[in-house]
Design an enzyme around this catalytic site. Structure first.
Site, PDB file in Angstrom:
ATOM      1  N   ARG A 102       0.843  -1.184   0.000  1.00 25.72           N
ATOM      2  CA  ARG A 102       0.000   0.000   0.000  1.00 25.72           C
ATOM      3  C   ARG A 102       0.883   1.240   0.000  1.00 25.72           C
ATOM      4  O   ARG A 102       1.748   1.382   0.871  1.00 25.72           O
ATOM      5  CB  ARG A 102      -0.882   0.032   1.247  1.00 25.72           C
ATOM      6  CG  ARG A 102      -1.743  -1.195   1.456  1.00 25.72           C
ATOM      7  CD  ARG A 102      -2.431  -1.115   2.808  1.00 25.72           C
ATOM      8  NE  ARG A 102      -3.210  -2.325   3.088  1.00 25.72           N
ATOM      9  CZ  ARG A 102      -3.856  -2.537   4.231  1.00 25.72           C
ATOM     10  NH1 ARG A 102      -3.815  -1.623   5.191  1.00 25.72           N
ATOM     11  NH2 ARG A 102      -4.540  -3.642   4.416  1.00 25.72           N
ATOM     12  N   ASP A 118       0.754   5.385   0.375  1.00 29.22           N
ATOM     13  CA  ASP A 118      -0.144   6.371   0.970  1.00 29.22           C
ATOM     14  C   ASP A 118      -0.557   7.441  -0.031  1.00 29.22           C
ATOM     15  O   ASP A 118      -0.018   7.528  -1.142  1.00 29.22           O
ATOM     16  CB  ASP A 118       0.539   7.046   2.169  1.00 29.22           C
ATOM     17  CG  ASP A 118       0.728   6.103   3.343  1.00 29.22           C
ATOM     18  OD1 ASP A 118      -0.021   5.109   3.429  1.00 29.22           O
ATOM     19  OD2 ASP A 118       1.626   6.358   4.168  1.00 29.22           O
ATOM     20  N   ARG A 165       8.804   7.691   5.637  1.00 26.91           N
ATOM     21  CA  ARG A 165       8.688   9.140   5.823  1.00 26.91           C
ATOM     22  C   ARG A 165       9.124   9.563   7.217  1.00 26.91           C
ATOM     23  O   ARG A 165       9.710  10.638   7.401  1.00 26.91           O
ATOM     24  CB  ARG A 165       7.254   9.577   5.520  1.00 26.91           C
ATOM     25  CG  ARG A 165       6.908   9.462   4.040  1.00 26.91           C
ATOM     26  CD  ARG A 165       5.416   9.487   3.791  1.00 26.91           C
ATOM     27  NE  ARG A 165       4.829  10.743   4.238  1.00 26.91           N
ATOM     28  CZ  ARG A 165       3.516  10.937   4.379  1.00 26.91           C
ATOM     29  NH1 ARG A 165       2.656   9.949   4.127  1.00 26.91           N
ATOM     30  NH2 ARG A 165       3.060  12.103   4.770  1.00 26.91           N
TER      31      ARG A 165
END
Length: 248
Positions: A49, A51, A193
């Site tokens: 996945r 974001d 991140r």
């Protein structure tokens, strides 16, 4: 029959890879396009996945279809898909091959623009500050000593383990950009991140290098650095064993 589909996408307008109830996703657009062309409801399973706002220069997904695919399928898909999603290849794999669970590793790049650039404002984090890249790479060597990365994970996430096998973490200067490369067998939500934000704090002198050990041992997201913006992040490689491909 099961097929793997290799694709890339500009994530700017998408709310990530995964289907969302009230927002557009890459998965939704791909499924709708495949279903239209193949005249059958098609569900796809992604390698992972990404974001909202994150890009992918290489993503894989699998889907099942009960007929041979036309040799023109890639051309047809690219003709129907919007300009920010592109299909690279489609190939048949073994019936039990899985885009997510069979992946050996995933590699991400995070790009920081070190000077004002009107052409990459949507594709790199603008940070015109002096960063100690050598110190940030020393911090990367510390990261490689650990397996538990809970301190970099989004707090409310449903995972059985916070362990990841980190294979590579490195900063490189590429023209007027700083490019962070990180490779692991798996990643936690927001992990890359949060790592980048923490390393930036070290590079700016806001965080002492040795403090990174304490952050990692704390398993506390609140101890780590800020989460950098999504638009500088790219999924660039997903590695699979050759054995998943169906032999002709």
């Amino acid at each position: 029959m099961r097929f793997f589909i290799e694709l890339s996408y500009n994530g700017k307008v998408y709310h990530g890879w995964q289907n969302q109830p009230d927002a557009i996703s890459v998965q939704e657009v791909l499924e709708n396009t495949l279903s239209t062309i193949l005249k059958q409801d098609i569900a796809v399973v992604g390698a992972g996945r990404t974001d909202t706002g994150v890009h992918a220069s290489q993503m894989f997904a699998h889907f099942d279809f009960d007929k041979k695919l036309s040799e023109q399928i890639v051309f047809k898909l690219n003709s129907f898909l919007p300009k920010d999603i592109a299909i690279t290849a489609i190939f048949e794999v073994k019936a039990d091959a899985h885009a997510r669970f069979n992946a050996l590793s995933r590699t991400y790049h995070y790009k920081i623009s070190t000077s004002k650039n009107v052409f990459n404002s949507d594709f790199a984090y603008a940070l015109q500050k002096s960063l100690d890249v050598e110190l940030m790479n020393t911090a990367c060597e510390i990261l490689l000593q650990y397996k538990d990365f809970q301190c970099f994970s989004k707090v409310k996430t449903d995972v059985k383990t916070y362990y990841c096998k980190l294979i590579k973490a490195q900063w490189d200067v590429v023209n007027d950009e700083l490019v962070f490369t990180i490779r692991a067998d798996r990643f936690l939500r927001n992990m890359v991140r949060a790592i980048v934000g923490t390393l930036i704090n070290i590079g700016l002198g806001k965080l002492e290098l040795e403090k990174l050990h304490d952050i990692l041992k704390s398993k506390d997201r609140g101890e780590a650095g800020f989460s950098v913006p999504a638009h500088g992040l790219y999924l660039v490689n997903v590695e699979y064993p050759e054995s998943i491909k169906k032999s002709n």
